[in-house]
Write a protein that holds these residues in place. Structure first.
Motif, PDB file in Angstrom:
ATOM      1  N   LEU A  28       0.809  -1.216   0.000  1.00  0.00           N
ATOM      2  CA  LEU A  28       0.000   0.000   0.000  1.00  0.00           C
ATOM      3  C   LEU A  28       0.846   1.271   0.000  1.00  0.00           C
ATOM      4  N   GLU A  29       2.104   1.154  -0.348  1.00  0.00           N
ATOM      5  CA  GLU A  29       3.003   2.302  -0.488  1.00  0.00           C
ATOM      6  C   GLU A  29       3.187   3.068   0.820  1.00  0.00           C
ATOM      7  N   LEU A  30       3.110   2.377   1.932  1.00  0.00           N
ATOM      8  CA  LEU A  30       3.347   3.027   3.217  1.00  0.00           C
ATOM      9  C   LEU A  30       4.810   3.459   3.311  1.00  0.00           C
ATOM     10  N   ILE A  31       5.044   4.654   3.845  1.00  0.00           N
ATOM     11  CA  ILE A  31       6.409   5.152   4.024  1.00  0.00           C
ATOM     12  C   ILE A  31       6.861   4.699   5.408  1.00  0.00           C
ATOM     13  N   TRP A  32       7.551   3.572   5.453  1.00  0.00           N
ATOM     14  CA  TRP A  32       7.811   2.891   6.725  1.00  0.00           C
ATOM     15  C   TRP A  32       8.664   3.718   7.676  1.00  0.00           C
ATOM     16  N   ASP A  33       9.613   4.473   7.152  1.00  0.00           N
ATOM     17  CA  ASP A  33      10.497   5.264   8.015  1.00  0.00           C
ATOM     18  C   ASP A  33      10.141   6.750   7.964  1.00  0.00           C
ATOM     19  N   TYR A  34       8.882   7.054   7.784  1.00  0.00           N
ATOM     20  CA  TYR A  34       8.406   8.432   7.669  1.00  0.00           C
ATOM     21  C   TYR A  34       8.844   9.270   8.868  1.00  0.00           C
ATOM     22  N   ASP A  35       9.379  10.451   8.580  1.00  0.00           N
ATOM     23  CA  ASP A  35       9.884  11.340   9.625  1.00  0.00           C
ATOM     24  C   ASP A  35       8.785  12.324  10.027  1.00  0.00           C
ATOM     25  N   ALA A  36       7.966  11.931  10.999  1.00  0.00           N
ATOM     26  CA  ALA A  36       6.840  12.764  11.419  1.00  0.00           C
ATOM     27  C   ALA A  36       7.307  14.029  12.125  1.00  0.00           C
ATOM     28  N   VAL A  37       8.396  13.943  12.859  1.00  0.00           N
ATOM     29  CA  VAL A  37       8.901  15.118  13.572  1.00  0.00           C
ATOM     30  C   VAL A  37       9.338  16.195  12.588  1.00  0.00           C
ATOM     31  N   ALA A  38       9.974  15.789  11.516  1.00  0.00           N
ATOM     32  CA  ALA A  38      10.433  16.767  10.520  1.00  0.00           C
ATOM     33  C   ALA A  38       9.258  17.542   9.932  1.00  0.00           C
ATOM     34  N   ALA A  39       8.153  16.857   9.675  1.00  0.00           N
ATOM     35  CA  ALA A  39       6.978  17.544   9.140  1.00  0.00           C
ATOM     36  C   ALA A  39       6.432  18.548  10.144  1.00  0.00           C
ATOM     37  N   LEU A  40       6.407  18.179  11.419  1.00  0.00           N
ATOM     38  CA  LEU A  40       5.881  19.095  12.436  1.00  0.00           C
ATOM     39  C   LEU A  40       6.807  20.290  12.650  1.00  0.00           C
ATOM     40  N   LYS A  41       8.085  20.098  12.477  1.00  0.00           N
ATOM     41  CA  LYS A  41       9.012  21.224  12.610  1.00  0.00           C
ATOM     42  C   LYS A  41       8.782  22.257  11.507  1.00  0.00           C
ATOM     43  N   LYS A  42       8.295  21.810  10.350  1.00  0.00           N
ATOM     44  CA  LYS A  42       8.011  22.730   9.246  1.00  0.00           C
ATOM     45  C   LYS A  42       6.664  23.419   9.403  1.00  0.00           C
ATOM     46  N   LEU A  43       5.840  22.906  10.311  1.00  0.00           N
ATOM     47  CA  LEU A  43       4.481  23.413  10.461  1.00  0.00           C
ATOM     48  C   LEU A  43       4.471  24.666  11.318  1.00  0.00           C
ATOM     49  N   ASP A  44       3.905  25.737  10.785  1.00  0.00           N
ATOM     50  CA  ASP A  44       3.799  26.993  11.524  1.00  0.00           C
ATOM     51  C   ASP A  44       2.413  27.206  12.130  1.00  0.00           C
ATOM     52  N   ALA A  45       1.411  26.529  11.615  1.00  0.00           N
ATOM     53  CA  ALA A  45       0.044  26.709  12.098  1.00  0.00           C
ATOM     54  C   ALA A  45      -0.105  26.131  13.501  1.00  0.00           C
ATOM     55  N   PRO A  46      -0.990  26.699  14.319  1.00  0.00           N
ATOM     56  CA  PRO A  46      -1.275  26.123  15.635  1.00  0.00           C
ATOM     57  C   PRO A  46      -1.723  24.663  15.512  1.00  0.00           C
ATOM     58  N   LEU A  47      -1.270  23.848  16.450  1.00  0.00           N
ATOM     59  CA  LEU A  47      -1.513  22.415  16.403  1.00  0.00           C
ATOM     60  C   LEU A  47      -2.116  21.939  17.715  1.00  0.00           C
ATOM     61  N   LEU A  48      -3.239  21.225  17.625  1.00  0.00           N
ATOM     62  CA  LEU A  48      -3.818  20.518  18.762  1.00  0.00           C
ATOM     63  C   LEU A  48      -3.567  19.036  18.570  1.00  0.00           C
ATOM     64  N   TRP A  49      -3.080  18.378  19.632  1.00  0.00           N
ATOM     65  CA  TRP A  49      -2.876  16.931  19.565  1.00  0.00           C
ATOM     66  C   TRP A  49      -3.490  16.312  20.812  1.00  0.00           C
ATOM     67  N   VAL A  50      -4.424  15.389  20.603  1.00  0.00           N
ATOM     68  CA  VAL A  50      -5.119  14.743  21.717  1.00  0.00           C
ATOM     69  C   VAL A  50      -4.702  13.279  21.778  1.00  0.00           C
ATOM     70  N   LEU A  51      -4.174  12.877  22.927  1.00  0.00           N
ATOM     71  CA  LEU A  51      -3.642  11.537  23.134  1.00  0.00           C
ATOM     72  C   LEU A  51      -4.622  10.669  23.915  1.00  0.00           C
ATOM     73  N   ALA A  52      -4.701   9.391  23.538  1.00  0.00           N
ATOM     74  CA  ALA A  52      -5.428   8.395  24.319  1.00  0.00           C
ATOM     75  C   ALA A  52      -4.422   7.732  25.257  1.00  0.00           C
ATOM     76  N   GLY A  53      -4.655   7.868  26.558  1.00  0.00           N
ATOM     77  CA  GLY A  53      -3.646   7.495  27.537  1.00  0.00           C
ATOM     78  C   GLY A  53      -3.230   6.041  27.534  1.00  0.00           C
ATOM     79  N   GLU A  54      -4.136   5.133  27.140  1.00  0.00           N
ATOM     80  CA  GLU A  54      -3.826   3.698  27.130  1.00  0.00           C
ATOM     81  C   GLU A  54      -3.995   3.141  25.720  1.00  0.00           C
ATOM     82  N   ASP A  55      -3.454   3.846  24.749  1.00  0.00           N
ATOM     83  CA  ASP A  55      -3.631   3.508  23.344  1.00  0.00           C
ATOM     84  C   ASP A  55      -2.763   2.308  22.976  1.00  0.00           C
ATOM     85  N   ARG A  56      -3.385   1.173  22.723  1.00  0.00           N
ATOM     86  CA  ARG A  56      -2.637  -0.018  22.310  1.00  0.00           C
ATOM     87  C   ARG A  56      -2.289   0.018  20.827  1.00  0.00           C
TER      88      ARG A  56
END
Length: 420
Positions: free
Chosen positions: A314-342
């Protein structure tokens, strides 16, 4: 992700009793802004409908414990009639990377409002259509214009289904362009909401097109390889195993990642070495991860022959650098975590997000304790499996208020990890 948001929403529904209530699909609101969404669902036999309240209660209208009754033009909750909300719904088609996409703009009733926020909903890895689903209406019921669209290769959208974040981000960007064009003069700030896999796609899309905000629910700031490793670590820790077991599953993840990154050409020696060291461990046969458990139990000759077709098609980018994308992001970001996310363990993600916030990025991080993927509360069964019950109270309202720029007070049991 294997346990898709859509699949979670379809789980744990009771059987339909013979005296199912006859409800009309729609969104019904109280005078104080509370609401319930009722939609048709293949998981709920007719005439039953799926319901979702703002506080996260969910189920089937045909359930004997449904906390409402239906009339011809209203829903009665606690003795009070909630009236239908007359959304303005406009079908749409748009082009993205030579592919015709199918969408829908949902706008709240009332006079045009040039300050109303507009959000494009970026789906997870599910193949079901978000058009006509509970989430778009739950957002619109909070005074937000919402654009939902079918992922390429699903629903009414053409093309081939894929999990290539780069291509999906292009689609999301074109969806935002389409939504802005359709709602011209009737919105203020515009951005994305992404759930699950949308946590990889929406921020990337926002770095490529002008977005005023990005909101993410139960996504990962980690690569799919890291997701697999963290899932296995979570499994062995949940089983009460120690550092030796953690070290073994880390080695297994490293070996399987070699296979994936080499398109199943190299990594077999490392995989065989881990298999030998895990052979006498009773718990090893139960390890799953996202894919490593299945790979470890598949013979090498079969992996060489059909491994890529089974795992990496399915063309998944297995080693995708998510942090690098967020460092480029200037817009305000909300991130909601599920505390016991399996499904998407939060340890790496939480650290990355709080680090970005400390570095001055406009990041708001909230955590809802005792919740699993999808922001679901759950009960734990005797065998350690979980049965989801409801979306945790406060999650939907937090999303709506944050997108509207009107966060205030508490949101259920949410913990604000990045207060300013």
């Amino acid at each position: 992700m294997k346990k898709l948001l859509g699949a979670l929403l379809l789980a744990a529904l009771p059987a339909t009793p013979a005296f199912a209530q006859a409800c009309t699909p729609g969104t019904y609101a109280a005078a104080d802004g509370d609401f319930v969404v009722l939609v048709k669902s293949p998981a709920v036999p007719a005439p039953g409908l799926r319901y979702l309240f703002r506080d996260g209660r969910r189920g089937a209208s045909s359930d004997t414990t449904a906390p409402f009754s239906c009339g011809s033009d209203s829903v009665t909750v606690n003795g009070k009639a909630w009236k239908p909300v007359a959304f303005r719904e406009t079908p749409a088609t748009f082009d993205s990377v030579a592919t015709k996409m199918n969408g829908m703009l949902i706008e709240p009733p009332g006079a045009p409002d040039a300050k109303r926020p507009l959000v494009v909903m970026v789906h997870g890895s599910e193949r079901t259509s978000p058009i006509g689903g509970v989430y778009g209406y739950a957002m619109a019921a909070q005074g937000i214009s919402v654009f939902v669209y079918d992922k390429r290769g699903t629903g009414g959208s053409e093309g081939e289904y894929t999990q290539n974040f780069e291509l999906l981000a292009e689609d999301a960007g074109h969806a935002l362009d389409q939504a802005r064009s359709m709602a011209k003069g009737r919105f203020g700030r515009a951005g994305f909401f992404g759930g699950s896999q949308g946590g990889w796609v929406a921020p990337l899309a926002a770095t490529r097109t002008k977005a005023d905000f990005v909101a993410i629910g139960f996504g990962l700031v980690a690569s799919p390889i890291e997701e697999d490793r963290e899932q296995m670590v979570s499994e062995v820790r949940a089983a009460g195993l120690g550092d030796d077991a953690v070290a073994l599953v880390n080695r297994l993840s490293a070996a399987t990642s070699q296979l994936l990154l080499s398109e199943f050409h190299t990594g077999y020696d490392a995989l065989d070495a881990v298999r030998r060291d895990m052979a006498d461990k009773p718990w090893a046969a139960k390890i799953e991860g996202e894919y490593s458990g299945a790979i470890a139990r598949t013979p090498n000759d079969e992996l060489k022959r059909i491994g890529r077709a089974r795992v990496d098609n399915l063309e998944l980018i297995w080693d995708y650098d998510a942090v690098a994308a967020l460092k480029k992001l200037d817009a305000p970001l909300l991130w909601v975590l599920a505390g016991e996310d399996r499904e998407a363990p939060i340890e790496t993600t939480r650290g990355a997000l709080t680090g970005l916030a400390k570095a001055g990025k406009p990041v708001d991080v909230y955590l809802f304790p005792d919740t699993d993927h999808g922001m679901f509360e759950f009960t734990t069964n005797a065998d350690g499996s979980r049965s989801v019950t409801r979306i945790t109270d406060g999650y939907l309202k937090l999303l709506g208020d944050w997108i509207k720029g009107d966060v205030r007070g508490s949101y259920g049991r949410a913990e604000h990890l990045t207060p300013r």
